[in-house]
Design a protein around this motif. Structure first.
Motif, PDB file in Angstrom:
ATOM      1  N   THR B 107       3.997   8.474 -12.488  1.00  0.00           N
ATOM      2  CA  THR B 107       4.007   7.658 -13.244  1.00  0.00           C
ATOM      3  C   THR B 107       3.410   6.362 -13.001  1.00  0.00           C
ATOM      4  N   PRO B 109       2.598   2.371 -13.587  1.00  0.00           N
ATOM      5  CA  PRO B 109       1.744   2.097 -12.383  1.00  0.00           C
ATOM      6  C   PRO B 109       2.221   2.676 -11.076  1.00  0.00           C
ATOM      7  N   PHE B 110       1.390   3.221 -10.256  1.00  0.00           N
ATOM      8  CA  PHE B 110       1.503   3.604  -8.583  1.00  0.00           C
ATOM      9  C   PHE B 110       0.601   2.828  -7.826  1.00  0.00           C
ATOM     10  N   ALA B 179       6.210  -3.215   0.459  1.00  0.00           N
ATOM     11  CA  ALA B 179       6.633  -2.667  -0.823  1.00  0.00           C
ATOM     12  C   ALA B 179       6.142  -1.312  -0.993  1.00  0.00           C
ATOM     13  N   GLU B 183       8.654   2.048  -1.259  1.00  0.00           N
ATOM     14  CA  GLU B 183       8.943   2.695  -2.335  1.00  0.00           C
ATOM     15  C   GLU B 183       8.578   4.038  -2.088  1.00  0.00           C
ATOM     16  N   SER B 186      11.541   5.499  -0.595  1.00  0.00           N
ATOM     17  CA  SER B 186      12.734   5.563  -1.374  1.00  0.00           C
ATOM     18  C   SER B 186      12.512   6.734  -2.516  1.00  0.00           C
ATOM     19  N   MET B 189      14.471   6.768  -5.877  1.00  0.00           N
ATOM     20  CA  MET B 189      15.115   5.404  -5.665  1.00  0.00           C
ATOM     21  C   MET B 189      14.072   4.187  -5.645  1.00  0.00           C
ATOM     22  N   ASP B 191      12.600   2.493  -7.712  1.00  0.00           N
ATOM     23  CA  ASP B 191      12.677   1.275  -8.685  1.00  0.00           C
ATOM     24  C   ASP B 191      13.990   0.553  -8.226  1.00  0.00           C
ATOM     25  N   MET B 192      14.650   1.068  -7.574  1.00  0.00           N
ATOM     26  CA  MET B 192      16.125   0.373  -7.282  1.00  0.00           C
ATOM     27  C   MET B 192      16.043  -0.554  -5.887  1.00  0.00           C
ATOM     28  N   LEU B 193      14.744  -0.469  -5.361  1.00  0.00           N
ATOM     29  CA  LEU B 193      14.673  -1.170  -4.231  1.00  0.00           C
ATOM     30  C   LEU B 193      15.116  -2.897  -4.348  1.00  0.00           C
ATOM     31  N   ILE B 194      15.936  -3.426  -3.691  1.00  0.00           N
ATOM     32  CA  ILE B 194      16.123  -4.712  -3.702  1.00  0.00           C
ATOM     33  C   ILE B 194      15.579  -5.393  -2.491  1.00  0.00           C
ATOM     34  N   ASN B 195      15.486  -5.008  -1.094  1.00  0.00           N
ATOM     35  CA  ASN B 195      14.407  -5.728  -0.318  1.00  0.00           C
ATOM     36  C   ASN B 195      13.792  -4.534   0.434  1.00  0.00           C
ATOM     37  N   HIS B 196      12.821  -4.973   1.062  1.00  0.00           N
ATOM     38  CA  HIS B 196      12.007  -3.977   2.043  1.00  0.00           C
ATOM     39  C   HIS B 196      12.249  -4.132   3.231  1.00  0.00           C
TER      40      HIS B 196
END
Lengths: 421, 232
Positions: B107, B109-110, B179, B183, B186, B189, B191-196
């Protein structure tokens, strides 16, 4: 305190009736009494005239004793000094009934055989006390009949007349703009209600169409943003590949990368909201909260770990809910995200599943959030840019679409979001 | 380093010029020849006269839906691998695409790095049946059995570390932001990342294990940004 319309009108009727009766009753009493006295006076005058006309011409002084003996109410007595007709009240003791009786009396001078006498005519009056009691009883009876009548008439009328109104009211109460309610604003025979129905119908139709076009707009806008965002992301990825970037330039690219990431997330959330609105996630099945929850645990444990946040989990019982598993997944994700994102370094998260409810409590800024603004889109209660202001809106939307309750409390330095199934 | 025996032929069907140019640019210094067309008409001509290892297919094209190309491939009995790259993000489109013969769905943007490893994975699946190996000097990864060897000796890596290793090797010589790595690791998941920050821990562990096994240090840290797999 609000009351039903019928109570208001009934009270007004009651008050008005009481006032009217209180004013009318004494007036009625005085007028009645006046008429009654006038009538009595007229009768007495008539008797005087009759006496003067029929009896006096051949009346002798010797007849006086006989006359007085057989007439109780018309007597010839010794001259009292009256020179003309005089009406007055007088009291006589009635030996038969053993009580004082009130009489209306007429005294008038009369000459019999050249000698002056006084002609006396009297008539027994209804006692004032009796009159007042009778009138009062009459009026109270009238009042009761009147009020009962008014009450029942307005009750029946309000049931009948207001029926279309209450129907409309019930429909408005059940109205939710994001649900496909059907409306039956059928014509009633009352013009005002027809006008009301027409206006509401117009209002609702207009609102729904505005709501729909706005929803479509958000969806389309978010969709159209995906491609330029893809270009944005791709260009940043390419920019990173330049070998002679200095530290300053890298920092700029990092900032851009961070921004594009946030826009991406925001856009995804907007798309998600419009998907929920468009009932994309309609299919339902029995889902175990615990199982769904455990799938996410690894990911969020890792996320929490890097902020040194401790997660304490207390799943006392599993709950099976009839829902869309994708939606439940999004909901749990957002609750988790919320608890981590708005936490502090080294904070705590407490998750409880018990009593048909799931609650996420987390440490964070030591101040309660504004409940009114909390679930609104893009309302950020803290100045931090950690969230995009859609997480809680999504949580609420999903809870709403499943008829679950989401509540926020702040107790003992913990922000708690409790979801009741 | 060449991952493949021969050059791979790619066809990019995408009407957004800037995105197409970026994809070509990113793939260029790899082992790919990437041709680019903008619409269904040109794409149909291309697939009729050539065989591609992988087709990158946008769905909303100026002259119709990209699904038509999937149907065309089917009717010509072609086995070209297809990765759909689309802004449409809903289950129905995804399922329909996969049912029509697409191999993967990405999907917009990637990250370009994500696209690259997806292409590599697809080509590996198609070309190296049963023996799905990735080699990089002394390192050998069996993608199917999830076994990693350094100089023939098995290294005990976690599932995440293997995914990370494949991603880094696949994007050799490219700077990968934290990032992008986070991604990729994950998966669904992302989209659910809060920190890297967890990326650091995985990189550290992987580096350490490879070093212990006697591998060179290929993982370079780009300060404040991310990492790069690079052989100096």
């Amino acid at each position: 305190m609000t009351k039903k319309l019928i109570h208001k009108t009934s009270r007004a009727y009651l008050l008005f009736s009481v006032i009217v009766v209180l004013i009318i009753a004494p007036v009625f009493y005085f007028v009645t009494e006046q008429l009654y006295i006038e009538d009595a006076d007229e009768a007495l005058t008539l008797r005087k005239k009759e006496f003067l006309h029929y009896n006096r011409p051949h009346f002798k002084s010797s007849d006086i004793n006989v006359w007085n003996k057989f007439n109780r109410d018309i007597k010839i007595i010794a001259n009292t000094g009256t020179s003309r007709d005089s009406f007055f009240y007088n009291h006589y003791y009635d030996t038969l009934d053993a009580e004082e009786e009130t009489y209306r009396e007429l005294n008038t001078p009369v000459v019999i055989e050249g000698k002056k006498y006084t002609f006396l005519a009297r008539t027994n009056l209804v006692e004032t006390e009796d009159l007042i009691v009778s009138i009062a009883v009459l009026f109270i009876a009238l009042l009761i009949v009147l009020l009962l009548g008014l009450f029942f008439i307005s009750k029946i009328l309000s049931l009948k007349l207001w029926k279309p109104f209450y129907k409309t009211l019930a429909q408005i109460e059940a109205f939710e703009i994001d649900k496909n309610n059907s409306f039956d604003f059928s014509d009633s025979k009352i013009e005002e209600f027809n006008r009301l129905n027409q206006s509401i119908k117009k209002l609702i139709t207009k609102n729904i169409s505005i709501y729909r076009s706005q929803r479509e707009f958000i969806e389309n806008a978010a969709h159209e943003l995906q491609t330029p965002l893809a270009v944005f992301q791709a260009k940043i990825d390419l920019l990173y590949q330049h070998t002679e970037l200095n530290k300053e330039q890298l920092e700029i690219i990092n900032a851009l990368n961070d921004s594009v990431r946030r826009i991406k997330r925001l856009n995804k959330n907007l798309l998600l909201l419009s998907k929920i609105d468009n009932k994309v996630f309609a299919s339902k099945q029995k889902v175990s909260i615990q199982k769904q929850f455990e799938k996410l645990l690894d990911f969020y444990s890792e996320q929490a770990q890097s902020m040194h946040i401790g997660i304490e989990i207390n799943l006392q019982e599993d709950i099976l809910v009839d829902t869309n598993s994708d939606l439940l997944d999004i909901l749990l994700n957002n609750l988790f995200q919320n608890a981590i994102r708005h936490n502090r370094e080294g904070g705590k998260i407490n998750i409880q599943l018990a009593d048909n409810s799931l609650s996420f409590s987390n440490t964070g800024e030591p101040i309660a959030l504004d409940v009114d603004k909390l679930f609104r889109r893009f309302s950020k209660s803290s100045s931090s840019s950690r969230g995009n202001g859609l997480g809680l809106a999504i949580i609420q939307k999903i809870a709403e679409s499943n008829n679950w309750k989401i509540a926020y409390t702040y107790e003992h330095n913990y922000h708690c979001f409790k979801l009741t199934f | 380093m060449n991952l493949y025996i021969w050059q791979m032929k790619l066809l990019l069907v995408e009407d957004e010029k800037e995105l197409a140019v970026s994809i070509q640019d990113y793939l260029a210094n790899n082992d790919f020849i990437c041709e680019w067309v903008m619409d269904i008409h040109q794409a149909t001509d291309k697939i009729t006269s050539h065989d591609y290892d992988c087709i990158l297919l946008d769905l909303s094209l100026p002259d119709g839906n990209g699904f038509e190309i999937l149907r065309e491939l089917k009717s010509q009995n072609k086995t070209d691998g297809v990765i759909i790259i689309s802004a449409k993000e809903n289950l129905e489109t995804r399922i329909e695409g996969l049912q029509l013969g697409a191999d993967d769905y990405l999907t917009k943007p990637f990250h370009l790095s994500e696209l690259l490893v997806r292409i590599q994975a697809l080509i590996r699946r198609k070309n190296f049946n049963g023996n799905n190996l990735v080699r990089y000097h002394e390192i050998e990864i069996d993608v199917l059995s999830k076994v990693v060897k350094v100089n023939g000796k098995i290294v005990d890596l976690t599932k995440k570390e293997i995914i990370l290793l494949l991603y880094l090797i696949g994007n050799e010589n490219r700077v990968l932001s934290k990032a992008a790595i986070a991604e990729h690791l994950s998966g669904d998941m992302a989209d659910m990342l809060i920190n890297h920050d967890f990326v650091y821990a995985h990189i550290k562990n992987l580096k350490h294990k490879l070093k212990l096994a006697g591998s060179n240090n290929y993982i370079k840290t780009i300060y404040g940004t991310g990492y790069k797999w690079h052989n100096d």
